[in-house]
Motif scaffolding. Structure first.
Motif, short mmCIF file in Angstrom:
data_model
loop_
_atom_site.label_atom_id
_atom_site.label_comp_id
_atom_site.label_asym_id
_atom_site.label_seq_id
_atom_site.Cartn_x
_atom_site.Cartn_y
_atom_site.Cartn_z
N TYR A 1 0.70 -0.95 -0.06
CA TYR A 1 0.06 -0.14 -0.07
C TYR A 1 0.93 1.38 -0.23
CZ TYR A 1 -3.26 3.74 1.62
OH TYR A 1 -4.10 4.58 1.72
N THR A 2 2.13 1.32 0.77
CA THR A 2 2.93 2.46 0.80
C THR A 2 3.37 2.66 -0.73
OG1 THR A 2 3.45 1.64 3.04
CG2 THR A 2 4.96 3.40 1.74
N LEU A 3 3.83 1.53 -1.40
CA LEU A 3 4.35 1.62 -2.55
C LEU A 3 3.27 2.20 -3.55
CD1 LEU A 3 6.51 1.17 -4.93
CD2 LEU A 3 5.63 -1.16 -5.24
N LEU A 4 2.04 1.80 -3.41
CA LEU A 4 0.95 2.31 -4.36
C LEU A 4 0.80 3.64 -4.22
CD1 LEU A 4 -1.45 1.28 -6.29
CD2 LEU A 4 -2.77 0.89 -4.11
N ASN A 5 0.74 4.34 -3.01
CA ASN A 5 0.70 5.70 -2.58
C ASN A 5 2.12 6.48 -2.66
OD1 ASN A 5 -2.40 6.12 -1.73
ND2 ASN A 5 -1.65 3.99 -0.97
N ASP A 6 3.00 5.70 -3.35
CA ASP A 6 4.27 6.61 -3.60
C ASP A 6 4.80 7.17 -2.37
OD1 ASP A 6 6.52 7.39 -5.07
OD2 ASP A 6 5.55 9.34 -5.49
N GLY A 7 4.69 6.39 -1.29
CA GLY A 7 5.39 6.63 0.18
C GLY A 7 6.76 6.45 0.28
N HIS A 8 7.33 6.12 -0.58
CA HIS A 8 8.79 5.75 -0.42
C HIS A 8 9.56 6.92 -0.74
CE1 HIS A 8 8.17 1.62 0.49
NE2 HIS A 8 7.41 1.43 -0.79
N VAL A 9 10.70 6.94 -0.15
CA VAL A 9 11.73 8.17 -0.01
C VAL A 9 12.55 8.23 -1.43
CG1 VAL A 9 13.46 9.61 1.13
CG2 VAL A 9 11.65 8.59 2.44
N ARG A 10 12.84 9.32 -2.13
CA ARG A 10 13.69 9.28 -2.99
C ARG A 10 14.38 10.73 -3.05
NH1 ARG A 10 11.81 7.59 -8.12
NH2 ARG A 10 9.62 7.28 -7.39
N VAL A 11 15.53 10.77 -3.43
CA VAL A 11 16.33 12.04 -3.37
C VAL A 11 15.98 12.80 -4.73
CG1 VAL A 11 18.66 12.86 -3.48
CG2 VAL A 11 18.23 10.96 -2.24
N ASP A 12 15.19 13.68 -4.66
CA ASP A 12 14.54 14.38 -5.90
C ASP A 12 15.26 15.48 -6.17
OD1 ASP A 12 13.66 15.89 -3.97
OD2 ASP A 12 11.69 15.84 -4.46
N ILE A 13 16.55 15.65 -6.01
CA ILE A 13 17.28 17.09 -6.59
C ILE A 13 16.99 16.99 -8.04
CG2 ILE A 13 19.56 18.23 -6.61
CD1 ILE A 13 19.88 16.58 -4.03
N ILE A 14 17.36 15.82 -8.78
CA ILE A 14 17.24 15.73 -10.19
C ILE A 14 15.88 15.22 -10.46
CG2 ILE A 14 18.34 14.44 -12.37
CD1 ILE A 14 20.99 14.60 -10.66
N TYR A 15 15.42 14.39 -9.84
CA TYR A 15 14.23 13.55 -10.51
C TYR A 15 13.00 14.85 -10.38
CZ TYR A 15 10.32 10.39 -10.07
OH TYR A 15 9.13 9.71 -10.34
N GLN A 16 12.92 15.82 -9.55
CA GLN A 16 11.87 16.72 -9.75
C GLN A 16 11.97 17.74 -10.90
OE1 GLN A 16 11.86 19.28 -6.54
NE2 GLN A 16 13.94 20.06 -6.59
N ARG A 17 13.11 17.68 -11.51
CA ARG A 17 13.21 18.58 -12.66
C ARG A 17 13.23 17.78 -14.03
NH1 ARG A 17 16.59 20.41 -8.81
NH2 ARG A 17 16.88 22.73 -8.35
N LEU A 18 12.79 16.37 -14.04
CA LEU A 18 12.59 15.72 -15.21
C LEU A 18 11.18 15.80 -15.56
CD1 LEU A 18 14.94 12.57 -14.01
CD2 LEU A 18 15.60 14.38 -15.37
N GLY A 19 11.03 15.48 -16.70
CA GLY A 19 9.68 15.12 -17.47
C GLY A 19 9.36 13.99 -16.94
N LEU A 20 7.91 13.88 -17.29
CA LEU A 20 7.16 12.76 -16.99
C LEU A 20 7.92 11.37 -17.66
CD1 LEU A 20 3.43 13.84 -17.18
CD2 LEU A 20 4.74 13.60 -15.28
N ARG A 21 8.27 11.58 -18.92
CA ARG A 21 8.54 10.36 -19.59
C ARG A 21 9.96 10.00 -18.88
NH1 ARG A 21 7.74 8.20 -24.65
NH2 ARG A 21 9.54 6.88 -25.58
#
Length: 620
Positions: free
Chosen positions: A68-88
């Protein structure tokens, strides 16, 4: 393709149902632990069945709720670069992570755990204690249920025993002295850093890197004892305090009791320049002492305090910096989940580390207040007092009811810490006492509802699973890293520094490294990846373990506030008014980070601040 989509939707729906079902198990865990405390200390009756049921429920929560945690994207990621990327690009990162890290890791644990569960079934293994749970087999089999794959990374706790077995042979001894293995450990760390910074989920990346380099270095047999290590982690009574403290903190936040507390404290200090900011610090300390959850405190005060402070003429930087800093006090003031985790990793009693953190926590509070009052005195416009007309408009007859707010967290402080220090309950049991206390407070204040309770339980599942899946993956990484003699490299490096510099200088270097890492990784990743490697080395140098744990906790507190990966900054930006920019928040936290470092230096130069109170309370 339509059949594939239907299967995916079916799995998602099943995980959704499981998550909501597991949410009720958190309430059951609170009830069972609390009843066990009451029966033991009021009626002098203890039930082994109840004690074993506690860690079965705990294991069930963090294993079965992970999907359920995975389904709701409850896991942590370092999004320094990730948040600037496109959906693809984000989709490709998620797909690669699942294919190369998650699925192989799940397959590995499924294969290695089959014999373990089958043998337990054949012999009808039961509890070793009289009166315990007859057949714990179902819980041992939870980790290979295919409809909930994310729990599988927990199995990588088997690497420690497997590593010992590998080292006992000639091949292991040759590897231990082979410099190529040490280079492999360095490549392992480098690969982890690159993948984390690219935005891959932390838990899956740790799992995949551990699997790949474990197979390269030791072969398939390295993971034969994974299920035993899963079982050992599930039965860790100390870590059971985490979901209970989370439940308590989320209950306090959802019930709205924190709002009453903030209003009352604002009136109490409002006549001073910077008084409202001082009240926010005091509220943060009280909430930290009663919850131990940084996110709950920052979000609550971000919603309530920042608009109020801006409306009363506070500078944006002062308002946001005060909320960010005071919200992180929950990490150092007990009962803190971070203190529980650090104590478990370093091997320090939770009671000792809780007592050791009291004076350093009060020191930080005083430093924050000194800065706020000093800045307001020098620049009155950045933190004006509440107008006298507004203060006079409050009738003195309302003060008894207004004090109900401060009494709520104070009650939790007494119930949780008091039960520990009085010997009524262990830290784990005290967490259940606090959880029940939080529920009772919401009922007495007429804030209770089934909707609120359900939200608390769901949040508890997500936060608990997020922490423990990272714990399992990070422990796997640390154990493989040590199996590849990576810790030997670190020990030799620090040892060479100790030959040239004093041990104090080595400690300063280690603290500096952790502080810099905090700019890029959050406290969970630092705690579970770096502390297990550094702590044994520093203890070998003769540093007091309680003092070292407190230094780590104060240092890690800065990771909440240092950009670009400060959780406190993320929480605050999400709830502040639109006119507050990220730049305002970043500028606001700078002086508070400086004072945190000053507090760290004071504790480092005066270890008695961390060691005196535990000695007084618990003895030598």
């Amino acid at each position: 393709m339509n059949i594939f989509k239907a299967i995916v939707r079916g799995i998602d729906t099943l995980n959704e149902w499981i998550g909501h079902g597991v949410a009720w198990v958190t309430l059951g865990l609170v009830a069972v632990v609390f009843v066990d405390v009451v029966m033991r200390y009021l009626f002098n009756t203890s039930y082994v069945f109840a004690q074993e049921l506690e860690w079965h429920l705990f294991a069930f929560i963090f294993l079965m709720g992970a999907g359920y945690t995975l389904l709701n994207d409850g896991h942590v990621r370092v999004d320094i670069i990730y948040q600037r990327l496109g959906l693809r690009a984000k989709a490709w990162i998620n797909l690669v992570g699942v294919i190369f890290f998650l699925i192989p890791g799940c397959a590995m644990v499924v294969i290695t755990s089959w014999k373990f569960t089958y043998n337990a079934w054949v012999v009808m293994e039961g509890s070793p204690d009289s009166g315990g749970i007859p057949y714990p087999i179902p819980n041992k089999g939870n980790h290979y249920r295919r409809f909930c794959p994310p729990p599988y990374p927990g199995g990588f706790f088997g690497v420690s025993q497997s590593a010992s077995a590998a080292r006992s042979g000639d091949r292991g001894r040759k590897r231990r002295g082979n410099i190529l293995m040490e280079y492999l450990a360095l490549w392992m760390f480098l690969a982890l850093t690159i993948l984390l910074m690219a935005g891959f989920p932390v838990a899956f990346t740790l799992l995949g890197i551990s699997l790949i380099f474990g197979l390269i270095g030791f072969g398939w047999s390295f993971f034969d004892l994974l299920p035993l290590r899963i079982w050992g982690r599930m039965s860790n009574v100390t870590l059971m305090a985490v979901p209970l403290f989370v439940f308590m903190g989320v209950t306090l936040e959802r019930s709205g009791l924190a709002e009453e507390l903030l209003d009352t404290m604002g009136l109490l200090f409002g006549r001073l320049k910077g008084g409202l900011a001082v009240s926010v610090v005091v509220v943060g300390a009280l909430l930290g002492a009663s919850t131990g959850i940084v996110g709950a405190t920052v979000v609550t005060m971000g919603l309530l305090a920042v608009p109020t402070m801006l409306r009363r003429g506070y500078q944006k930087e002062m308002a946001t910096g005060t909320v960010s800093a005071s919200g992180t006090l929950g990490q150092i003031i007990p009962p803190s989940i971070v203190l529980v985790l650090i104590g478990d990793i370093v091997g320090v009693s939770v009671g000792d580390i809780f007592m050791g953190a009291v004076l350093p926590g009060l020191l930080l509070i005083c430093l924050y207040i000194i800065y706020i009052l000093g800045a307001a005195y020098l620049r009155p416009k950045i933190a004006p007092p509440i107008p006298k007309a507004e203060r006079d408009a409050i009738s003195t007859e309302t003060w008894p009811s207004e004090w109900a707010g401060p009494c709520s967290p104070l009650f939790l402080m007494v119930s949780v810490l008091g039960s520990i220090f009085a010997g009524i309950a262990s830290p784990t049991e005290a967490a259940a006492v606090g959880a029940v206390g939080a529920i009772l407070l919401t009922i007495l204040n007429r804030k209770f509802s089934m909707k609120m309770l359900h939200q608390v339980m769901i949040s508890t599942v997500r936060l608990t699973c997020m922490v423990f899946i990272i714990l399992c993956g990070a422990a796997a990484f640390g154990l493989v890293f040590r199996g590849l003699n990576g810790d030997t490299l670190v020990r030799e490096f620090l040892g060479s520094l100790a030959d040239v510099y004093s041990k104090g200088a080595v400690l300063a270097i280690v603290m500096g490294v952790i502080f810099i890492i905090g700019f890029f990784l959050d406290f969970i990743e630092i705690t579970f990846i770096h502390v297990p490697v550094l702590a044994p080395i520093m203890l070998e140098f003769g540093f007091d373990p309680v003092w070292f744990c407190i230094l780590l906790a104060v240092n890690l507190q800065t990771s909440f506030m240092t950009p670009p990966f400060g959780f406190s900054l993320f929480y605050l930006k999400a709830v502040t008014p639109p006119e507050v920019t990220t730049g305002d928040i970043y500028r606001g936290i700078i002086p508070f980070v400086v004072f945190q470092l000053i507090g760290l230096g004071i504790v480092a130069f005066y270890p008695e601040l961390a060691t005196w109170l535990p000695r007084v309370v618990f003895g030598d």
